[in-house]
Each structure stands twice: as structure tokens, then as C-alpha cells.
Write a protein that holds these residues in place. Sequence first.
Motif, PDB file in Angstrom:
ATOM      1  N   ASN A 133       1.071  -1.181  -0.004  1.00  0.00           N
ATOM      2  CA  ASN A 133      -0.076   0.044   0.066  1.00  0.00           C
ATOM      3  C   ASN A 133       0.928   1.309   0.032  1.00  0.00           C
ATOM      4  O   ASN A 133       0.449   2.328   0.646  1.00  0.00           O
ATOM      5  CB  ASN A 133      -0.771  -0.105   1.159  1.00  0.00           C
ATOM      6  N   GLY A 134       1.979   1.087  -0.601  1.00  0.00           N
ATOM      7  CA  GLY A 134       2.848   2.303  -0.711  1.00  0.00           C
ATOM      8  C   GLY A 134       3.945   2.286   0.553  1.00  0.00           C
ATOM      9  O   GLY A 134       4.287   1.674   1.326  1.00  0.00           O
ATOM     10  N   SER A 143     -14.619  -8.365   7.461  1.00  0.00           N
ATOM     11  CA  SER A 143     -13.840  -7.861   8.629  1.00  0.00           C
ATOM     12  C   SER A 143     -14.226  -6.363   8.516  1.00  0.00           C
ATOM     13  O   SER A 143     -13.665  -5.809   9.653  1.00  0.00           O
ATOM     14  CB  SER A 143     -12.307  -8.108   8.127  1.00  0.00           C
ATOM     15  N   GLY A 144     -14.950  -5.643   7.840  1.00  0.00           N
ATOM     16  CA  GLY A 144     -15.014  -4.277   7.950  1.00  0.00           C
ATOM     17  C   GLY A 144     -14.058  -3.460   7.197  1.00  0.00           C
ATOM     18  O   GLY A 144     -14.173  -2.433   7.076  1.00  0.00           O
ATOM     19  N   MET A 145     -12.978  -4.009   6.740  1.00  0.00           N
ATOM     20  CA  MET A 145     -12.054  -3.620   5.964  1.00  0.00           C
ATOM     21  C   MET A 145     -12.519  -3.854   4.428  1.00  0.00           C
ATOM     22  O   MET A 145     -12.954  -4.711   3.865  1.00  0.00           O
ATOM     23  CB  MET A 145     -10.697  -4.088   6.141  1.00  0.00           C
ATOM     24  N   HIS A 146     -11.794  -2.967   3.409  1.00  0.00           N
ATOM     25  CA  HIS A 146     -11.998  -2.993   2.106  1.00  0.00           C
ATOM     26  C   HIS A 146     -10.909  -3.874   1.515  1.00  0.00           C
ATOM     27  O   HIS A 146      -9.771  -3.382   1.761  1.00  0.00           O
ATOM     28  CB  HIS A 146     -12.252  -1.822   1.539  1.00  0.00           C
ATOM     29  N   ILE A 147     -11.220  -5.036   0.701  1.00  0.00           N
ATOM     30  CA  ILE A 147      -9.948  -5.686   0.092  1.00  0.00           C
ATOM     31  C   ILE A 147      -9.526  -4.906  -1.036  1.00  0.00           C
ATOM     32  O   ILE A 147     -10.150  -5.046  -2.094  1.00  0.00           O
ATOM     33  CB  ILE A 147     -10.195  -7.275  -0.087  1.00  0.00           C
ATOM     34  N   VAL A 148      -8.452  -4.295  -1.108  1.00  0.00           N
ATOM     35  CA  VAL A 148      -8.021  -3.679  -2.078  1.00  0.00           C
ATOM     36  C   VAL A 148      -7.163  -4.612  -3.061  1.00  0.00           C
ATOM     37  O   VAL A 148      -6.991  -4.186  -4.346  1.00  0.00           O
ATOM     38  CB  VAL A 148      -6.579  -2.422  -1.737  1.00  0.00           C
ATOM     39  N   SER A 149      -6.375  -5.475  -2.593  1.00  0.00           N
ATOM     40  CA  SER A 149      -5.865  -6.583  -3.536  1.00  0.00           C
ATOM     41  C   SER A 149      -5.627  -7.682  -2.602  1.00  0.00           C
ATOM     42  O   SER A 149      -5.610  -7.903  -1.442  1.00  0.00           O
ATOM     43  CB  SER A 149      -4.451  -6.024  -3.993  1.00  0.00           C
ATOM     44  N   GLY A 150      -5.852  -8.894  -3.510  1.00  0.00           N
ATOM     45  CA  GLY A 150      -5.263 -10.328  -2.960  1.00  0.00           C
ATOM     46  C   GLY A 150      -5.039 -11.124  -4.086  1.00  0.00           C
ATOM     47  O   GLY A 150      -5.642 -11.141  -4.967  1.00  0.00           O
ATOM     48  N   ARG A 151      -4.019 -12.118  -3.714  1.00  0.00           N
ATOM     49  CA  ARG A 151      -3.544 -13.008  -4.783  1.00  0.00           C
ATOM     50  C   ARG A 151      -2.751 -14.150  -4.260  1.00  0.00           C
ATOM     51  O   ARG A 151      -2.322 -14.240  -3.150  1.00  0.00           O
ATOM     52  CB  ARG A 151      -2.936 -12.446  -5.775  1.00  0.00           C
ATOM     53  N   GLU A 152      -3.016 -15.249  -4.802  1.00  0.00           N
ATOM     54  CA  GLU A 152      -2.094 -16.574  -4.499  1.00  0.00           C
ATOM     55  C   GLU A 152      -0.797 -16.474  -4.975  1.00  0.00           C
ATOM     56  O   GLU A 152      -0.384 -15.681  -6.105  1.00  0.00           O
ATOM     57  CB  GLU A 152      -2.813 -17.933  -5.114  1.00  0.00           C
ATOM     58  N   ILE A 153       0.233 -16.810  -3.911  1.00  0.00           N
ATOM     59  CA  ILE A 153       1.481 -16.539  -4.237  1.00  0.00           C
ATOM     60  C   ILE A 153       2.263 -17.729  -4.354  1.00  0.00           C
ATOM     61  O   ILE A 153       3.623 -17.863  -3.674  1.00  0.00           O
ATOM     62  CB  ILE A 153       2.267 -15.546  -3.530  1.00  0.00           C
ATOM     63  N   ASN A 154       1.585 -18.927  -4.414  1.00  0.00           N
ATOM     64  CA  ASN A 154       2.172 -20.519  -4.443  1.00  0.00           C
ATOM     65  C   ASN A 154       3.579 -20.494  -5.215  1.00  0.00           C
ATOM     66  O   ASN A 154       4.612 -20.751  -4.748  1.00  0.00           O
ATOM     67  CB  ASN A 154       1.333 -21.520  -4.757  1.00  0.00           C
ATOM     68  N   THR A 155       3.449 -19.691  -6.346  1.00  0.00           N
ATOM     69  CA  THR A 155       4.612 -19.796  -7.341  1.00  0.00           C
ATOM     70  C   THR A 155       5.816 -19.237  -6.814  1.00  0.00           C
ATOM     71  O   THR A 155       6.861 -19.728  -6.878  1.00  0.00           O
ATOM     72  CB  THR A 155       4.353 -19.283  -8.759  1.00  0.00           C
ATOM     73  N   GLU A 156       5.431 -18.099  -6.247  1.00  0.00           N
ATOM     74  CA  GLU A 156       6.775 -17.106  -5.495  1.00  0.00           C
ATOM     75  C   GLU A 156       7.198 -17.809  -4.149  1.00  0.00           C
ATOM     76  O   GLU A 156       8.418 -17.685  -4.028  1.00  0.00           O
ATOM     77  CB  GLU A 156       6.070 -15.695  -5.309  1.00  0.00           C
ATOM     78  N   VAL A 157       6.393 -18.465  -3.632  1.00  0.00           N
ATOM     79  CA  VAL A 157       6.664 -18.986  -2.442  1.00  0.00           C
ATOM     80  C   VAL A 157       7.692 -20.322  -2.456  1.00  0.00           C
ATOM     81  O   VAL A 157       8.394 -20.593  -1.984  1.00  0.00           O
ATOM     82  CB  VAL A 157       5.750 -19.335  -1.461  1.00  0.00           C
ATOM     83  N   LEU A 158       7.186 -21.082  -3.548  1.00  0.00           N
ATOM     84  CA  LEU A 158       7.893 -22.383  -4.018  1.00  0.00           C
ATOM     85  C   LEU A 158       9.307 -21.769  -4.390  1.00  0.00           C
ATOM     86  O   LEU A 158      10.151 -22.488  -4.018  1.00  0.00           O
ATOM     87  CB  LEU A 158       6.905 -23.046  -4.934  1.00  0.00           C
ATOM     88  N   ARG A 159       9.269 -20.962  -5.333  1.00  0.00           N
ATOM     89  CA  ARG A 159      10.413 -20.588  -5.803  1.00  0.00           C
ATOM     90  C   ARG A 159      11.569 -20.139  -4.604  1.00  0.00           C
ATOM     91  O   ARG A 159      12.449 -20.487  -4.653  1.00  0.00           O
ATOM     92  CB  ARG A 159      10.632 -19.388  -6.864  1.00  0.00           C
TER      93      ARG A 159
END
Length: 259
Positions: free
Chosen positions: A67-68, A190-206
Motif C-alpha cells: 500500500n505504498g 472484517s469491515g475492511m475493504h480488500i484492495v488486492s489479494g492474490r495467490e503466491i504459491n509460485t513465488e513461495v515455492l521459488r
Amino acid sequence: MARTVLWKLNAKIHKPMYAYIARRADDDVLFMNWAYEEDPPMALPLDPADEPHRYPIQLYHATATQNGDLAGKRILEVGCGHGGGAAYLTRTLKPAAYIGLDLNAAGIKFCRRRHQLPALEFVEGNAEDLPFPAESFDAVINVESSHFYPHFDRFLSEVTRVLRPGGAFLYTDVRQWFHCEQWEADLKGSGMHIVSGREINTEVLRGIELNTSQWEAVWDRLAPGFLRPVGQAPTKGARIYRDLQTGKQSYRMYCLVKS
């Protein structure tokens, strides 16, 4: 139902295991998270002392910068572990204040001894009952910790409470595939707005592949024989590695913002 019981049992086993490791840890055991690497490589500029921890650091950096800029802000990390991420982010992102909180008293003792920086503080506390006033922080960071919390929805409620309006929840964690639907529902409620969300399996495996030798050295030194059947390091070929490969586990990264 049986899968959920096994997951909770696994969490109960790992909590005392991490406390045991914290009590035995040498000063170079600063990270307990898995790892992260992008393609092309992130190529973060690191100090020589940070270089051995490159791939766990990159998971922290990618999560915290969603978020910057965090410069001049007041940051809370819930589940700070051995404090390596907290120390790195304090040194490099220059927050006005960074508080690392963890339930593990041995881990907090380790952090206070090992990481002494002007803007950095460590507090023992419960993720589901944060010991801070409402609207205390500009951002809350949580890295690979929340799957151990008995009541994830209570944790999210506490995050929302302590964030200032416009504050960000910068978050990454892993779940078994059969928990992912509820995971998403809890985040959306949760009462919060989801700005972004992504699966990162590939990056974690690497990252795991590139970090395997580091984790093997730590695990061989710290884990006694009685822990080997119930605990495992995030190394290439281990069960957690295979589960990410096959999709039995989903590792995700999110940014949520409080209205």
C-alpha cells in the motif's frame, strides 16, 4: 470436520515447538517464515548482514509495501516471531514507530535482546485481544502467523479496531484448500475493504527452493529428534512444499484498508 480437527491439532503442536526453538535459537535465527522470490528476481539491495536472509526478507518486503510508503507511520506487526522482519522493515522503510507483538514470551525476550533500534519495540500480547487503544496505528502487518489463531475473526476485529481510518492491513499467510472459502468470507466480513489479494504459491515455492540450504542448517541445529516427526522445515521436497505444488495449500497475500 476431521480435516479441521487435524489442522487445529497441528497448530497446538507447533506453538510449543516454536517456543522451544526460540529458547534455543542463536542470534542468526531471525526468521521463521517460508520464503519468496519473483520472476524476474526482486533483486532487493541488501546489507551483507541481511543477505543470508534474502528470501524471507523478500516476503516481508513484498507484504509491507503493498500500500505504498511506510515512512513516518506508526506500524504494528502481530506475530513478529524472532523479529527479523520487524528489524529489517524498521531500518529500511523508516516508520516513525514499529511495535512487534507476539504471544511467545521466549520469542519476545529474544527480540528485545537481539534487535535494539530507536523506533522498534517488542510487546508480549494476544493477537485476539490487542493491548492498544482504538485507532492507534497507520498499518498492521501480519506474516504467516494467523493460521495458528484459534479465532481468526476476532483477530480481524482487533485489527480493524486498532487501525486508523484509511489504515492498511498488510497480510500474507497460508491455508489448507478446505479452509480457503471461510478464509475469504472472514476477510470480506472484517469491515475492511480488500484492495488486492492474490495467490503466491509460485513465488513461495521459488523462494523455498532458493532458501532450502539455509533452513536445513537451522533445522538440523535446533530441532531435536522428538520434534522431527511433528515439525518440518520449509524445504524443497518437504510435505508443505509438495502441498503448495499440488494446491492442497494456498499461500496468499492481501492488502485491506479500513474506511
